[in-house]
Write a protein that holds these residues in place. Structure first.
Motif, short mmCIF file in Angstrom:
data_model
loop_
_atom_site.label_atom_id
_atom_site.label_comp_id
_atom_site.label_asym_id
_atom_site.label_seq_id
_atom_site.Cartn_x
_atom_site.Cartn_y
_atom_site.Cartn_z
N VAL A 43 0.87 -1.18 0.00
CA VAL A 43 0.00 0.00 0.00
C VAL A 43 0.90 1.22 0.00
O VAL A 43 1.85 1.30 0.77
CB VAL A 43 -0.89 0.09 1.26
CG1 VAL A 43 -2.09 0.99 1.02
CG2 VAL A 43 -1.33 -1.28 1.71
N LYS A 45 1.08 5.03 0.84
CA LYS A 45 0.27 5.91 1.69
C LYS A 45 0.91 7.28 1.89
O LYS A 45 2.05 7.39 2.33
CB LYS A 45 0.05 5.26 3.07
CG LYS A 45 -0.51 3.84 2.98
CD LYS A 45 -0.84 3.25 4.35
CE LYS A 45 -2.16 3.79 4.87
NZ LYS A 45 -2.53 3.12 6.15
N GLY A 52 -8.47 11.33 6.50
CA GLY A 52 -9.16 11.46 5.22
C GLY A 52 -8.26 11.33 4.01
O GLY A 52 -8.59 11.81 2.94
N ARG A 53 -7.10 10.66 4.21
CA ARG A 53 -6.17 10.53 3.08
C ARG A 53 -6.73 9.60 2.02
O ARG A 53 -6.53 9.82 0.82
CB ARG A 53 -4.81 10.03 3.59
CG ARG A 53 -4.11 11.01 4.50
CD ARG A 53 -2.99 10.33 5.23
NE ARG A 53 -3.51 9.22 6.02
CZ ARG A 53 -2.80 8.16 6.38
NH1 ARG A 53 -1.54 8.07 6.04
NH2 ARG A 53 -3.36 7.19 7.09
N GLY A 54 -7.40 8.53 2.48
CA GLY A 54 -7.98 7.56 1.54
C GLY A 54 -8.91 8.25 0.56
O GLY A 54 -8.78 8.12 -0.65
N SER A 94 -2.36 -5.63 3.69
CA SER A 94 -3.05 -6.59 4.54
C SER A 94 -4.36 -7.00 3.86
O SER A 94 -4.98 -6.19 3.17
CB SER A 94 -3.41 -5.97 5.89
OG SER A 94 -2.28 -5.43 6.50
N GLU A 99 -13.25 -4.23 9.74
CA GLU A 99 -12.63 -2.96 10.11
C GLU A 99 -13.32 -2.41 11.36
O GLU A 99 -14.51 -2.10 11.32
CB GLU A 99 -12.77 -1.93 8.97
CG GLU A 99 -11.96 -2.26 7.73
CD GLU A 99 -11.94 -1.11 6.72
OE1 GLU A 99 -10.84 -0.74 6.27
OE2 GLU A 99 -13.02 -0.59 6.39
N ASN A 192 -7.94 3.67 13.20
CA ASN A 192 -9.10 3.57 12.32
C ASN A 192 -8.64 3.36 10.88
O ASN A 192 -8.21 4.30 10.24
CB ASN A 192 -9.96 4.84 12.41
CG ASN A 192 -11.26 4.71 11.65
OD1 ASN A 192 -11.74 3.59 11.44
ND2 ASN A 192 -11.83 5.83 11.23
N LEU A 205 -4.17 -0.67 11.27
CA LEU A 205 -3.84 -0.36 9.87
C LEU A 205 -3.57 1.13 9.69
O LEU A 205 -3.04 1.55 8.67
CB LEU A 205 -4.99 -0.80 8.97
CG LEU A 205 -4.56 -1.30 7.59
CD1 LEU A 205 -3.70 -2.53 7.74
CD2 LEU A 205 -5.77 -1.60 6.72
N ASP A 206 -3.97 1.91 10.67
CA ASP A 206 -3.73 3.35 10.61
C ASP A 206 -3.37 3.79 12.03
O ASP A 206 -3.67 3.08 12.99
CB ASP A 206 -5.01 4.07 10.12
CG ASP A 206 -4.76 5.54 9.76
OD1 ASP A 206 -3.59 5.98 9.82
OD2 ASP A 206 -5.74 6.24 9.43
P1 GDP Z 1 -7.13 7.63 6.17
O1 GDP Z 1 -8.06 7.66 4.99
O2 GDP Z 1 -6.29 8.85 6.26
O3 GDP Z 1 -7.84 7.34 7.44
O4 GDP Z 1 -6.08 6.43 5.88
P2 GDP Z 1 -6.09 4.89 6.28
O5 GDP Z 1 -4.74 4.49 6.67
O6 GDP Z 1 -7.16 4.59 7.28
O7 GDP Z 1 -6.43 4.18 4.91
C1 GDP Z 1 -7.67 4.39 4.26
C2 GDP Z 1 -8.30 3.07 3.84
O8 GDP Z 1 -7.44 2.39 2.95
C3 GDP Z 1 -8.50 2.11 5.00
O9 GDP Z 1 -9.70 2.36 5.71
C4 GDP Z 1 -8.53 0.79 4.28
O10 GDP Z 1 -9.84 0.51 3.85
C5 GDP Z 1 -7.64 1.01 3.08
N1 GDP Z 1 -6.34 0.31 3.31
C6 GDP Z 1 -5.28 0.80 3.99
N2 GDP Z 1 -4.31 -0.12 4.09
C7 GDP Z 1 -4.78 -1.22 3.47
C8 GDP Z 1 -4.25 -2.55 3.26
O11 GDP Z 1 -3.15 -2.92 3.71
N3 GDP Z 1 -5.03 -3.42 2.57
C9 GDP Z 1 -6.28 -3.07 2.12
N4 GDP Z 1 -6.97 -3.99 1.47
N5 GDP Z 1 -6.80 -1.84 2.30
C10 GDP Z 1 -6.08 -0.94 2.98
#
Ligand code: GDP
Ligand code: MN
Length: 380
Positions: A43, A45, A52-54, A94, A99, A192, A205-206
């Motif tokens: 991933v 990132k 809210g990066r996603g 992963s 979640e 989260n 994961l975060d």
């Molecule tokens: P945020 O948007 O800033 O909160 O960043 P996150 O680290 O929470 O990542 C956003 C979303 O990406 C997560 O809620 C996951 O659904 C997805 N994601 C992140 N890492 C992985 C991974 O290793 N595998 C998968 N399948 N999805 C991931």
């Protein structure tokens, strides 16, 4: 101080909270190398101190090193909620079965740390709290009795986590999060999503970590994580000079002593029809050194058209303030108009000194309202 995800995850790792293996990358080539080293799916990132990066396109799955490199190219330089992406975290991907959401923060109303756990992870926690509050388990930890293991079990049961292995793993993470919350002087530790993999492994994961700025002196390793390049240049300069400074977007630079006086100065400038460009709080004194430092920060802001120097002498004496300002103006050259309002202890002596010795761009007024009107007029 808000940490970036990879920094938060490093702290989690030290606390014994499971996280995935990953590497920092500053360029697309480094992202490729990281993906090669990690192997398999990764991933990519964006590392910015905001959530809210996603949704903003800053988190993408890469099937191979080529893709990781291409995605890195896309994500580097993105603007995510006002933060430009200059750092990436390349993580071993992963598989996600579930979640969840887990956090501990301060509840200022209750004056206690508050844990929140829900199986509705991956979405905005505010929405869960608003729409389905019964799905959100909340628990305060009394700092006098401390954290007890049954509280972690209570949280998992109440959130509706029924699988015994998950209960055990989540409870252990809650206990570690609590230990970290106090040992790190944190204001927020948030996971989260907290995921469950198809193999039943629970991991973070975060990582969203906020450390109390007033406690950073106790954590020099964390203080060093500050992203100086990402900071506003004036705010960085102010911090280096130990000046309390806040940037705004008007044209009047404000310098005062004491938070209350500075706040009311902002209001009075507004009332006079002006807009503050920034403000500095000199705190108790007004020694030449601190006046010079504050004036340097204020005038480095190109939006500033005029400066309002508002001092009320309590313990600080008006004549000392005037000497401090004169001394400061001797040591630096400022062409902008400076309006001084000096009141309180020995204010008349201070004003007389300024009238006699100050350069022509310094204007002295006796009241705050007159001073504000003058500086606003001179800043036009
Ligand atoms: P945020 O948007 O800033 O909160 O960043 P996150 O680290 O929470 O990542 C956003 C979303 O990406 C997560 O809620 C996951 O659904 C997805 N994601 C992140 N890492 C992985 C991974 O290793 N595998 C998968 N399948 N999805 C991931
Ligand atoms: Mn997240």
């Amino acid at each position: 101080m808000d940490l970036m995800e990879y920094q938060g995850k490093e702290l989690f790792r030290q606390l014994g909270i499971p996280v995935s293996d990953g590497r920092v990358a500053l360029t697309p080539a480094e992202a490729r190398a990281a993906a090669e080293e990690l192997g398999g799916q990764t991933v990519v990132k964006a590392q910015v101190p905001t959530g809210g990066r996603g949704k903003a396109g800053g988190v993408k799955l890469a099937g191979n090193p080529d893709e990781a490199e291409a995605l890195a190219k896309d994500i580097l330089g993105l603007d995510i909620n006002g933060h430009i992406v200059r750092t990436l975290w390349i993580e071993k991907a992963s598989d996600i079965e579930k979640e969840y959401y887990l956090s501990v923060t301060f509840d200022r109303g209750e004056k206690k740390p508050l844990f929140m756990l829900t199986k509705e992870g991956g979405v905005d926690i505010e929405d869960v709290a608003e729409n389905t509050p019964d799905k959100l388990a909340r628990l305060h930890v009394d700092p006098l009795t401390g954290f007890r293991p049954f509280q972690a079990r209570w949280l998992t049961f109440t959130a509706g986590i029924t699988d015994p292995s998950e209960q055990k793993q989540v409870s252990s993470i809650i206990a570690k999060l609590h230990a970290g919350f106090s040992s790190l002087d944190a204001m927020l530790l948030e996971i989260n999503p907290l995921i469950v993999t198809p193999d039943g492994e629970v991991k973070a994961l975060d990582a969203k970590v906020t450390i109390d700025d007033n406690a950073l002196y106790r954590h020099s390793d964390i203080a060093e994580m500050r992203d100086v390049e990402g900071d506003d240049p004036q705010e960085r300069m102010a911090r280096e000079r130990d000046v309390t400074y806040v940037k705004l977007d008007g044209e009047v630079g404000i310098l005062g002593n004491g938070a209350g006086l500075v706040m009311s100065t902002l209001d009075v400038v507004g009332q006079a029809g002006g807009k503050p460009a920034n403000f500095c709080d000199l705190g108790g004194g007004a020694q030449a050194d601190s006046v010079v430092a504050a004036l340097e920060v204020i005038t480095s802001d190109t939006g500033v058209r005029g400066i309002l120097f508002n001092i009320f002498g309590g313990i600080t004496r008006g004549d000392e303030v005037a000497r401090g300002l004169l001394d400061a103006l001797d040591r630096m050259s400022i062409d902008l108009p400076i309006v001084v309002r000096l009141d309180g202890t020995l204010a008349a002596e201070g004003r007389a000194l300024l009238a006699e010795k100050a350069p022509g761009n310094v204007h002295v007024e006796a009241t705050m309202l007159d001073a504000a009107a003058r500086v606003v007029a001179l800043s036009r």
